[in-house]
Design a protein around this motif. Structure first.
Motif, PDB file in Angstrom:
ATOM      1  N   ALA A 107       0.794  -1.227   0.000  1.00 12.93           N
ATOM      2  CA  ALA A 107       0.000   0.000   0.000  1.00 12.93           C
ATOM      3  C   ALA A 107       0.828   1.279   0.000  1.00 12.93           C
ATOM      4  O   ALA A 107       0.362   2.312  -0.463  1.00 12.93           O
ATOM      5  CB  ALA A 107      -0.955   0.000   1.189  1.00 12.93           C
ATOM      6  N   PHE A 108       2.050   1.227   0.504  1.00 14.59           N
ATOM      7  CA  PHE A 108       2.852   2.439   0.589  1.00 14.59           C
ATOM      8  C   PHE A 108       3.858   2.593  -0.541  1.00 14.59           C
ATOM      9  O   PHE A 108       4.223   3.695  -0.893  1.00 14.59           O
ATOM     10  CB  PHE A 108       3.613   2.493   1.916  1.00 14.59           C
ATOM     11  N   ASP A 109       4.327   1.504  -1.108  1.00 15.55           N
ATOM     12  CA  ASP A 109       5.424   1.620  -2.063  1.00 15.55           C
ATOM     13  C   ASP A 109       5.075   1.145  -3.464  1.00 15.55           C
ATOM     14  O   ASP A 109       5.952   0.952  -4.287  1.00 15.55           O
ATOM     15  CB  ASP A 109       6.666   0.887  -1.550  1.00 15.55           C
ATOM     16  N   HIS A 110       3.795   0.978  -3.756  1.00 14.90           N
ATOM     17  CA  HIS A 110       3.351   0.576  -5.089  1.00 14.90           C
ATOM     18  C   HIS A 110       2.126   1.408  -5.471  1.00 14.90           C
ATOM     19  O   HIS A 110       1.411   1.902  -4.604  1.00 14.90           O
ATOM     20  CB  HIS A 110       2.936  -0.907  -5.114  1.00 14.90           C
ATOM     21  N   TYR A 111       1.893   1.518  -6.770  1.00 17.36           N
ATOM     22  CA  TYR A 111       0.635   2.118  -7.212  1.00 17.36           C
ATOM     23  C   TYR A 111      -0.507   1.180  -6.868  1.00 17.36           C
ATOM     24  O   TYR A 111      -0.353  -0.031  -6.871  1.00 17.36           O
ATOM     25  CB  TYR A 111       0.649   2.352  -8.729  1.00 17.36           C
ATOM     26  N   TRP A 112      -1.647   1.744  -6.597  1.00 20.59           N
ATOM     27  CA  TRP A 112      -2.836   0.940  -6.363  1.00 20.59           C
ATOM     28  C   TRP A 112      -3.414   0.552  -7.723  1.00 20.59           C
ATOM     29  O   TRP A 112      -3.345   1.309  -8.677  1.00 20.59           O
ATOM     30  CB  TRP A 112      -3.854   1.736  -5.552  1.00 20.59           C
ATOM     31  N   TYR A 113      -4.018  -0.641  -7.794  1.00 22.85           N
ATOM     32  CA  TYR A 113      -4.630  -1.112  -9.039  1.00 22.85           C
ATOM     33  C   TYR A 113      -5.998  -0.454  -9.185  1.00 22.85           C
ATOM     34  O   TYR A 113      -6.771  -0.392  -8.235  1.00 22.85           O
ATOM     35  CB  TYR A 113      -4.828  -2.632  -9.011  1.00 22.85           C
ATOM     36  N   MET A 114      -6.302   0.000 -10.402  1.00 23.35           N
ATOM     37  CA  MET A 114      -7.612   0.567 -10.636  1.00 23.35           C
ATOM     38  C   MET A 114      -8.606  -0.565 -10.868  1.00 23.35           C
ATOM     39  O   MET A 114      -8.332  -1.506 -11.609  1.00 23.35           O
ATOM     40  CB  MET A 114      -7.597   1.501 -11.838  1.00 23.35           C
ATOM     41  N   TRP A 115      -9.741  -0.499 -10.201  1.00 27.91           N
ATOM     42  CA  TRP A 115     -10.835  -1.446 -10.414  1.00 27.91           C
ATOM     43  C   TRP A 115     -11.703  -0.867 -11.525  1.00 27.91           C
ATOM     44  O   TRP A 115     -12.406   0.116 -11.330  1.00 27.91           O
ATOM     45  CB  TRP A 115     -11.642  -1.622  -9.131  1.00 27.91           C
ATOM     46  N   LYS A 116     -11.588  -1.451 -12.690  1.00 26.87           N
ATOM     47  CA  LYS A 116     -12.283  -0.958 -13.877  1.00 26.87           C
ATOM     48  C   LYS A 116     -11.833   0.484 -14.164  1.00 26.87           C
ATOM     49  O   LYS A 116     -10.778   0.918 -13.707  1.00 26.87           O
ATOM     50  CB  LYS A 116     -13.791  -1.083 -13.715  1.00 26.87           C
ATOM     51  N   LEU A 117     -12.620   1.231 -14.897  1.00 25.11           N
ATOM     52  CA  LEU A 117     -12.310   2.634 -15.176  1.00 25.11           C
ATOM     53  C   LEU A 117     -13.016   3.513 -14.145  1.00 25.11           C
ATOM     54  O   LEU A 117     -13.984   3.074 -13.510  1.00 25.11           O
ATOM     55  CB  LEU A 117     -12.792   3.002 -16.580  1.00 25.11           C
ATOM     56  N   PRO A 118     -12.560   4.754 -13.985  1.00 26.39           N
ATOM     57  CA  PRO A 118     -13.333   5.650 -13.117  1.00 26.39           C
ATOM     58  C   PRO A 118     -14.771   5.734 -13.624  1.00 26.39           C
ATOM     59  O   PRO A 118     -15.034   5.595 -14.818  1.00 26.39           O
ATOM     60  CB  PRO A 118     -12.624   6.996 -13.274  1.00 26.39           C
ATOM     61  N   MET A 119     -15.697   5.955 -12.717  1.00 22.42           N
ATOM     62  CA  MET A 119     -17.121   5.968 -13.057  1.00 22.42           C
ATOM     63  C   MET A 119     -17.542   7.392 -13.430  1.00 22.42           C
ATOM     64  O   MET A 119     -18.253   8.060 -12.692  1.00 22.42           O
ATOM     65  CB  MET A 119     -17.924   5.415 -11.889  1.00 22.42           C
ATOM     66  N   PHE A 120     -17.063   7.829 -14.609  1.00 24.96           N
ATOM     67  CA  PHE A 120     -17.304   9.189 -15.064  1.00 24.96           C
ATOM     68  C   PHE A 120     -18.799   9.491 -15.132  1.00 24.96           C
ATOM     69  O   PHE A 120     -19.556   8.790 -15.790  1.00 24.96           O
ATOM     70  CB  PHE A 120     -16.677   9.417 -16.442  1.00 24.96           C
TER      71      PHE A 120
END
Length: 118
Positions: free
Chosen positions: A57-70
């Motif tokens: 959680a501190f030293d990696h990018y977080w994975y996106m769950w699908k695309l942002p919900m524009f």
């Protein structure tokens, strides 16, 4: 002046780590999470869901769950996506983000599910 409370947190102890402002408070109830989603929608921000392993959680990018919900304004749909992400990755932290189009930054970010380190 009141005494400040020391929050013991360290990189070595995965369970002690804090994320964003709300992690210093007791865990949010489902109703409190709903209120945060309503706030994000009310501000016109775009919600997004991310997840990651607790140890990263501190030293990696977080994975996106699908695309942002524009443009999503359905609170139930946003909560359902957060829950679906948690069910798909039960050991990961799941974070809800509200992207502010005007400021072009995150207007809100909070961990809504904390994963269990393996």
């Amino acid at each position: 002046m009141s005494a400040m409370q020391d929050y013991r947190s360290s990189l070595e102890d995965v369970n002690s780590r804090k994320f964003e402002t709300f992690s210093y408070l007791p865990a949010m109830t489902p109703e409190q999470i709903r209120q945060q989603v309503e706030y994000i929608v009310g501000k016109g921000w775009n919600p997004a869901i991310e997840h990651t392993e607790p140890e990263n959680a501190f030293d990696h990018y977080w994975y996106m769950w699908k695309l942002p919900m524009f443009g999503e304004t359905d609170v139930e749909a946003i909560l359902a996506e957060a829950e679906a992400c948690h069910k798909a990755h039960p050991n990961n932290h799941v974070r809800l983000i509200g992207y502010d189009n005007y400021a072009q930054s995150q207007g809100a970010a909070m961990v809504v599910y904390r994963g269990k380190p393996v």
